[in-house]
Every structure is written in structure tokens, then in C-alpha cells.
Design a protein around this motif. Structure first.
Motif, mmCIF file in Angstrom:
data_model
loop_
_atom_site.group_PDB
_atom_site.id
_atom_site.type_symbol
_atom_site.label_atom_id
_atom_site.label_comp_id
_atom_site.label_asym_id
_atom_site.label_seq_id
_atom_site.Cartn_x
_atom_site.Cartn_y
_atom_site.Cartn_z
ATOM 1 N N UNK A 1 0.831 -1.204 0.000
ATOM 2 C CA UNK A 1 0.000 0.000 0.000
ATOM 3 C C UNK A 1 0.868 1.258 0.000
ATOM 4 N N UNK A 2 1.929 1.264 0.823
ATOM 5 C CA UNK A 2 2.823 2.418 0.843
ATOM 6 C C UNK A 2 3.507 2.650 -0.484
ATOM 7 N N UNK A 3 3.917 1.563 -1.147
ATOM 8 C CA UNK A 3 4.554 1.703 -2.459
ATOM 9 C C UNK A 3 3.581 2.283 -3.478
ATOM 10 N N UNK A 4 2.309 1.831 -3.422
ATOM 11 C CA UNK A 4 1.311 2.342 -4.367
ATOM 12 C C UNK A 4 1.040 3.831 -4.127
ATOM 13 N N UNK A 5 0.905 4.218 -2.849
ATOM 14 C CA UNK A 5 0.644 5.626 -2.527
ATOM 15 C C UNK A 5 1.828 6.495 -2.938
ATOM 16 N N UNK A 6 3.049 6.040 -2.641
ATOM 17 C CA UNK A 6 4.242 6.809 -2.989
ATOM 18 C C UNK A 6 4.360 6.976 -4.501
ATOM 19 N N UNK A 7 4.103 5.901 -5.253
ATOM 20 C CA UNK A 7 4.174 5.988 -6.722
ATOM 21 C C UNK A 7 3.143 6.972 -7.258
ATOM 22 N N UNK A 8 1.934 6.930 -6.680
ATOM 23 C CA UNK A 8 0.898 7.870 -7.117
ATOM 24 C C UNK A 8 1.313 9.308 -6.836
ATOM 25 N N UNK A 9 1.929 9.549 -5.672
ATOM 26 C CA UNK A 9 2.389 10.900 -5.350
ATOM 27 C C UNK A 9 3.484 11.355 -6.297
ATOM 28 N N UNK A 10 4.412 10.442 -6.652
ATOM 29 C CA UNK A 10 5.479 10.806 -7.586
ATOM 30 C C UNK A 10 4.902 11.181 -8.947
ATOM 31 N N UNK A 11 3.965 10.383 -9.417
ATOM 32 C CA UNK A 11 3.351 10.672 -10.722
ATOM 33 C C UNK A 11 2.614 12.005 -10.672
ATOM 34 N N UNK A 12 1.899 12.227 -9.566
ATOM 35 C CA UNK A 12 1.127 13.473 -9.447
ATOM 36 C C UNK A 12 2.035 14.693 -9.410
ATOM 37 N N UNK A 13 3.100 14.645 -8.592
ATOM 38 C CA UNK A 13 3.970 15.815 -8.476
ATOM 39 C C UNK A 13 4.844 16.009 -9.705
ATOM 40 N N UNK A 14 5.209 14.922 -10.388
ATOM 41 C CA UNK A 14 6.099 15.044 -11.541
ATOM 42 C C UNK A 14 5.374 15.495 -12.794
ATOM 43 N N UNK A 15 4.059 15.326 -12.834
ATOM 44 C CA UNK A 15 3.319 15.709 -14.038
ATOM 45 C C UNK A 15 2.554 17.024 -13.869
ATOM 46 N N UNK A 16 2.486 17.544 -12.641
ATOM 47 C CA UNK A 16 1.804 18.827 -12.457
ATOM 48 C C UNK A 16 2.691 19.961 -12.955
ATOM 49 N N UNK A 17 2.150 20.869 -13.760
ATOM 50 C CA UNK A 17 2.979 21.978 -14.254
ATOM 51 C C UNK A 17 3.460 22.896 -13.147
ATOM 52 N N UNK A 18 2.677 23.032 -12.067
ATOM 53 C CA UNK A 18 3.060 23.950 -10.995
ATOM 54 C C UNK A 18 3.007 23.213 -9.671
ATOM 55 N N UNK A 19 3.970 23.518 -8.820
ATOM 56 C CA UNK A 19 3.992 22.972 -7.470
ATOM 57 C C UNK A 19 3.846 24.123 -6.478
ATOM 58 N N UNK A 20 2.945 24.000 -5.496
ATOM 59 C CA UNK A 20 2.841 25.068 -4.490
ATOM 60 C C UNK A 20 4.097 25.127 -3.645
ATOM 61 N N UNK A 21 4.580 26.328 -3.426
ATOM 62 C CA UNK A 21 5.776 26.507 -2.605
ATOM 63 C C UNK A 21 5.396 26.564 -1.135
ATOM 64 N N UNK A 22 6.393 26.400 -0.273
ATOM 65 C CA UNK A 22 6.156 26.491 1.164
ATOM 66 C C UNK A 22 5.696 27.895 1.521
ATOM 67 N N UNK A 23 4.632 27.990 2.289
ATOM 68 C CA UNK A 23 4.085 29.292 2.665
ATOM 69 C C UNK A 23 3.940 29.375 4.178
ATOM 70 N N UNK A 24 4.199 30.543 4.760
ATOM 71 C CA UNK A 24 4.126 30.673 6.222
ATOM 72 C C UNK A 24 2.696 30.833 6.708
ATOM 73 N N UNK A 25 1.985 29.734 6.885
ATOM 74 C CA UNK A 25 0.582 29.810 7.270
ATOM 75 C C UNK A 25 0.279 28.713 8.290
ATOM 76 N N UNK A 26 0.569 29.006 9.542
ATOM 77 C CA UNK A 26 0.310 28.038 10.610
ATOM 78 C C UNK A 26 -1.171 27.778 10.796
ATOM 79 N N UNK A 27 -2.022 28.639 10.258
ATOM 80 C CA UNK A 27 -3.453 28.504 10.504
ATOM 81 C C UNK A 27 -4.016 27.201 9.948
ATOM 82 N N UNK A 28 -3.304 26.551 9.035
ATOM 83 C CA UNK A 28 -3.823 25.297 8.495
ATOM 84 C C UNK A 28 -3.828 24.189 9.546
#
Length: 680
Positions: A456-483
């Protein structure tokens, strides 16, 4: 939730984390040290060493965060730190624009007035008066220079106000100014959006919006500038018109709707041309270091006699002439009686820019340095072509209009095209394989729960890699503790960590379950849970062009540090503490610098996919270009010092010609006397 109660929740959360980690440090130390000293063959006990080291490092960081949250209740402390940072930043940016230690004194005239006002009066009128001001000027007349000067003067005049120079070109068309400005401040000044909103609503922030014209493709398509200006004119804070100063080109201002210009209380100022006496003083001091320098006076006289006096009236072209003359004077190969800059070289702005570029890097420079400069300028031309293409075609990727003036490192992804997406995915896979190989060795023989969790961990990790590697934009780290107080993130984060902890309890035991819960909760929070924010909300500071990437790198390193205890335990259990802990440290360092750091990793992939037509060390490269006077810092981005420089590198720069001249040692003696054709 109100900002005050939200900060209390955040303080309690951070305090709970500090208490939990402190307990883990105490218990693991008390358990590990006696057992390990009694019998050093107990590798499972020795594995607690990783927990101690990881918890101590994370504990120190969380204490720092808690101190930062306590300071948030003191607005004066936030303002004081911001003002201190701004004083340093504005002074540095002014030096970059001047290019010499000399100051060009500009004067201004209000609409309908017959007398000029100086900088101090302009800043005081913008700060004390109720009116909102607009500063007009032709290209190169000193709008950005004045914006920085006004901010610095306001900083000196009023200790309760924080003047922020905001590049107007970064405004997102269609977004309300009172919603966009807090996000801009949070991104570029490392404060939470709640704190930024508080500062704005209290009237402590004085925005200086530089370059409203940068929203327009050309001088006739002015609708985006009209929309922003209308919002600024209608902007209210506590039922009062919000104060601001905006700069705009005269041609763009003239093309705006006349009703918009006339029916709002906007005080309009115009930048006056540089006087001849001021121009000669500036040239003399910049070139010769004295109030009267013969060659500088001869240069000014020759330009005036040839009808080129307009060059002396423009701060941009005046500083370019001064730097070109100074570069040539520094070669010690110019005849004393010879004019440093000929009138032929100043036939137009394009010719002046071409000769200025040719003069850079030849001052007492050895051949290897000159050749490196050629390579730098070749890389710079690729950036210029990318920006010029975005401007001419208004390219859009994933709903985002690509920048036409800003060189933003974490927004340069489309430069290399789709090949960079594939390269990024391959890098992730190669760097992730060792971790899964070890996890299979460690868990596969521990029952069906361990095997199922691994798959299950391998499947989730692979899905995350595919998602982040194919997205044109990645959100940068933002200073928002309110989340942290947003249940959409915190509940999913906690539930996932509990599932991992239960599985670890069933497979490995209660102690490892506790460590796994803390590790998973923090790792998920840093990466996808509460917004990669734990690393950024410590104190106000100027983020700068590399700040976003540094914050991203800090988050990735913290993610790796969070994973270190559990990996050190597992490695020690399998291979012993002497080998397991160093291997865990090495693995976390590699993953923290590569896979976990999406923005830095993407830049590496972009360089590889672009066949190294981009610089290998972008930070140092852009710093060198800034030092040579080709680009300038504008918030979190670099910009070309002037549009003429951008057009020159995008359309006219010839790397082969520059290489041939740099190869010959006599190159500094040869000056171009005829302008190059400019490709429009």
C-alpha cells in the motif's frame, strides 16, 4: 476563527509537540543508555539512538517556532523586524539600480503646479496627506528608482509605518486587492497571512506599487491596468481611502480611461528630466571620483553638441554611459585625450546597450574569466528569449500566465518543456528505489500486515510521484500556521498517522508504534498536511529571489530529519548501530536534498532536459548577472535592469561574435562605432 484565538490554538499545538518530543527524548535516553552500556550487542536497543538524535534536532526547531508564535502577539516586534529588514533591502536594491556609489537627484512636479518638489516633500505628501498618488515617467526616467527612494524616505520619516515596494505586475487579474496583498506579503516577507492582514487593516502597511504598466502587453492594451487602478482607487480601510503610491509609464497612463483618471482623488506627479548640471556632476563623480573630471565633462559636452542631450536627461541611460565609460577607463588602454564613449555609440538606446554589454567582463579580466562571461551571457539570452516569447504570445500553462518580465526560479518550469516532467519522474524513481528495497528486506518476512502495508505504501508513494512530476506547478512552502486548525488537513493527517501507528504496533511493538505515529504525523504535515509551513513562520524577513527555494529546501530537510529516527531504528535492528545510524543519516540526507525537495529537484530536471542551456548553478549565475548590472532584484524575482536590455539579449545578442572578441586579448581596445540592427 479570530486571529487571536487562532494563535492561541497554534501555541497550544506547538507546546504539545514540544512536550511530547521532550518526553520521547527523556524516555528513550533512559531506556537506551543503560541497556546499551550493559550489553552493546542489543542492536534493537541501540536503534533508539536514532530516536534521540532526531527528536533533539526537531525539539530545538519546535522551540524556535514556539518562541516565534509567542512574539506574534506583539505587533510592534513584527513591525520593528520588518523595518530593519526593509532598510537593508531597499538600500541594497538602490545600489543595484545606481551601479555606482553616486546618487542621481531627481525632482518631481505635481499636476497643475508650476514648481518642482523634491523627494522628501513627495514622500511626506504621500504619507501624511489623504490623497493617493500616481507617479508618471517615460521608460528609463527613474520610476522604479523613485519607488525605492520613496519607500526608504517613508521608512525614515514614520517609525510606525512599513512601506513595501510591490511589483504591480505580480497582481493576479480579477483578484481583489485586499485579498491579494496579504498573500503577497506572506510570500515575500515570511509572515503569516493573518499577521499580514492585521498589519494592512491597521494602516501600518504603505504599499508602493511599482509598474502598473507591466500588466499590459503593449501601450494600447491597458484593460488590466485599468482594473487594478480602479480597485486601488476604491480600496477602503476602516471606511477611509487606503493610502498608496503607484508608478506608471506616461504612455500607458494617457491610454487609460479618462473617467478613471479624472473622477478619483488621485494626485499625479511627473518625474522631471535630469538637469545638465546634475548629469555632469554624476558623470564626474562616477567616472573620476571628483566633482569636476575633465573626460566626463568632455563626454557630456560632446553629447550635448551632437544633439544627444536626451541621454543625459534619462537616469537609466545616464548610468549606462557612466558605467560604460568607467569600464573603459579601468582598462588603462584608452588615450588620455580620447572620448570614453563616442557619439556614434550613443546613436540610440540599442547601440548604447550593445556597447555596454561588450564592455562588461573585459576590465582587467583574464581569458578564462572572459570566456566564462560569454557562457553566462549565452545563458542569460535564453532567459531573455523565454520572457520575450511569453510577452509576445501571452503563453498560459495550467491556467497561469507565464511571466514576461520576472525571472522566478520556482516558476521557470515551462522553459524546458515536457521533457523535464519525464526527467523529474525518472530522478524520483531512481532515488526512491533504495528505500523500497530496504523496506522489502525489513518487512516482507514479518507477516501479511507488514506485506500489505508495504504494498500500500509503495502504491501511494508511486501515485504521489506521478502526481507531483506531471503537475505543471507545485505550491511553494508558505508561512501559514493557521492550516493546523483546519480540520480538512488535521483530521486526515491524524487519521493516516494513527493507521500507520496501529500497523506498526501489530508488527513491531508499542514503542515503535509511538515513534511511527509522531514520525508520520510530522512528515505528513510538513509535506501535504498543514501546508509545508512548520519551517517558515519564525520571524519576518525579506524572502528574496532564492528565499522560496531555501524555504522549500528547509522543509525537505526537516521531512528527512523527521524520518531519521524510525529509519535509524530499522537500519540498526538489521545491521547494527555502527552501520545502521550512519546509513540512515546518509539516506535521509540524500532524500532530503532530492526527492523531498520538489522545487530544487525540478530545477535539476529542467537543466538536464534543456541540454544544459540553463546554468548549472542558477543562484550564483543570477548573482553574477546582478553584479554585472544586467538584472536587478525585484522581490522574489530577478528582472532585467531595463526592457532595452531584455530585448537586446532576446533578439540581438550574438554569442559567437562575443566569443571571438573575448578570445582575442586585444578585445578591450576595440569599440563598436556603429549600432547593431535590432530585431523587433
Amino acid at each position: 476563527m479570530r486571529p487571536g484565538s487562532r494563535r492561541r490554538v497554534l501555541r497550544w499545538t506547538a507546546g504539545a509537540l514540544v512536550t511530547l518530543l521532550s518526553a520521547i527524548v527523556v524516555v528513550t535516553t533512559a531506556t537506551f543508555v543503560p541497556a546499551y552500556m550493559a550489553d552493546k550487542t542489543l542492536s534493537n536497543k541501540a536503534g533508539y539512538l536514532g530516536t534521540i538524535l532526531g527528536a533533539v534536532s526537531l525539539l530545538a526547531f519546535l522551540v524556535q517556532q514556539l518562541i516565534g508564535l509567542v512574539r506574534r502577539d506583539k505587533p510592534a516586534a513584527v513591525i520593528e523586524q520588518l523595518r530593519s529588514e526593509l532598510l537593508r533591502e531597499l538600500s541594497a536594491r538602490l545600489r543595484q539600480l545606481r551601479r555606482t556609489s553616486e546618487h542621481i537627484a531627481l525632482s518631481y512636479r505635481s499636476a497643475g503646479e508650476s514648481s518642482d518638489v523634491q523627494l522628501e516633500a513627495l514622500a511626506q505628501a504621500a504619507l501624511r496627506g489623504p490623497q493617493r498618488a500616481v507617479l508618471l515617467g517615460h521608460p528609463g526616467r527613474g520610476k522604479s528608482y523613485t519607488a525605492l527612494q520613496v519607500a526608504l524616505e517613508i521608512l525614515k520619516q514614520d517609525p510606525a509605518v512599513v512601506p513595501l515596494v510591490v511589483p504591480a505586475g505580480r497582481w493576479i487579474d480579477g483578484e481583489e486587492i485586499d485579498a491579494w496583498l496579504p498573500k503577497f506579503i506572506a510570500t515575500e516577507f515570511n509572515v503569516s497571512r493573518g499577521s499580514a492582514q492585521d498589519l494592512i487593516e491597521s494602516g501600518r502597511i504603505f504599499p508602493v506599487l511599482d509598474g502598473i504598466d507591466e500588466l499590459c502587453i503593449d501601450e494600447t492594451t491597458v484593460e488590466p491596468a485599468e482594473r487594478l487602478l480602479r480597485q486601488l482607487a476604491e480600496w477602503r480601510l476602516r471606511e477611509e481611502p487606503a493610502r498608496f503610491l503607484a508608478t506608471c509609464r506616461r504612455a500607458t497612463w494617457s491610454a487609460l480611461d479618462q473617467n478613471l483618471r479624472d473622477h478619483y482623488t488621485l494626485q499625479v506627479y511627473t518625474i522631471r528630466p535630469v538637469g545638465y548640471a546634475e548629469a555632469t556632476r554624476y558623470l564626474s563623480r562616477s567616472i573620476g571620483g571628483a566633482d569636476v573630471f575633465a573626460q566626463a565633462l568632455d563626454l557630456a559636452t560632446s553629447l550635448q553638441d551632437e544633439g544627444r542631450g536626451a541621454l543625459l536627461a534619462s537616469p537609466w541611460q545616464l548610468s549606462l554611459i557612466a558605467e560604460l565609460a568607467r569600464n573603459r577607463l579601468a582598462t588603462h588602454r584608452t588615450d588620455p585625450g580620447r572620448t570614453l564613449v563616442t557619439t556614434g555609440e550613443t546613436a540610440n538606446a540599442a547601440s548604447l546597450v550593445a556597447n555596454y554589454v561588450e564592455s562588461v567582463g573585459t576590465v582587467r579580466a583574464a581569458l578564462p574569466i572572459r570566456l566564462r562571461n560569454v557562457l553566462d551571457l549565452w545563458w542569460l539570452s535564453h532567459y531573455a528569449k523565454y520572457l520575450e516569447l511569453n510577452r509576445s504570445s501571452q503563453r498560459v500553462v495550467a491556467g497561469r500566465t507565464l511571466p514576461a518580465r520576472d525571472i522566478i526560479l520556482h516558476r521557470l518550469w515551462p522553459v524546458a518543456g515536457r521533457a523535464a516532467l519525464v526527467t523529474d519522474f525518472i530522478l524520483c524513481v531512481l532515488l526512491s528505489v533504495p528505500g523500497f528495497v530496504w523496506a522489502a528486506m525489513f518487512l516482507w518476512d514479518r507477516g501479511w500486515i507488514a506485506r500489505g502495508g508495504l504494498l500500500f505504501g509503495a502504491a501511494v508513494w508511486s501515485a504521489m510521484l506521478i502526481r507531483t512530476s506531471t503537475k505543471p506547478w507545485m505550491p511553494a512552502a508558505t508561512p501559514d500556521w493557521s492550516r493546523l486548525t483546519d480540520l480538512r488537513f488535521s483530521l486526515r493527517q491524524t487519521a493516516t498517522a494513527l493507521v500507520i501507528a496501529v500497523a506498526a504496533w501489530l508488527v513491531l511493538g508499542p514503542w515503535i508504534a509511538l515513534i511511527s505515529f509522531v514520525t508520520a504525523w510530522l512528515a505528513i504535515g510538513l509535506t501535504v498536511g498543514f501546508g509545508q509551513t512548520l519551517a517558515t513562520d519564525t520571524r519576518p524577513e525579506i524572502v528574496g529571489p532564492l528565499g522560496v527555494l531555501r524555504r522549500e529546501r528547509t522543509v525537505s530537510r526537516l521531512s528527512a530529519a523527521v524520518m531519521f529516527p524510525i529509519l535509524a531504528w530499522g537500519f540498526s535492528l538489521q545491521w547494527g548501530v555502527l552501520l545502521g545510524v550512519p546509513l540512515a543519516l546518509l539516506y535521509c540526507a540524500v532524500v532530503g536534498e532530492t526527492v523531498a525537495c520538489a522545487l530544487w529537484r525540478r530545477y535539476v530536471a529542467m537543466i538536464v532536459a534543456a541540454a544544459f542551456r540553463l546554468p548549472l548553478a542558477p543562484a550564483r549565475f543570477l548573482q553574477r548577472m546582478c553584479g554585472l548590472g544586467f538584472v536587478r532584484v525585484a522581490g522574489i524575482a530577478y528582472q532585467f535592469r531595463h526592457d532595452e536590455l531584455l530585448r537586446y539579449f532576446a533578439n540581438t545578442y550574438d554569442v559567437r561574435d562575443h566569443f571571438r572578441r573575448s578570445w582575442r586579448t586585444e578585445a578591450p581596445q576595440r569599440y563598436r562605432t556603429s549600432p547593431r540592427p535590432v530585431v523587433e
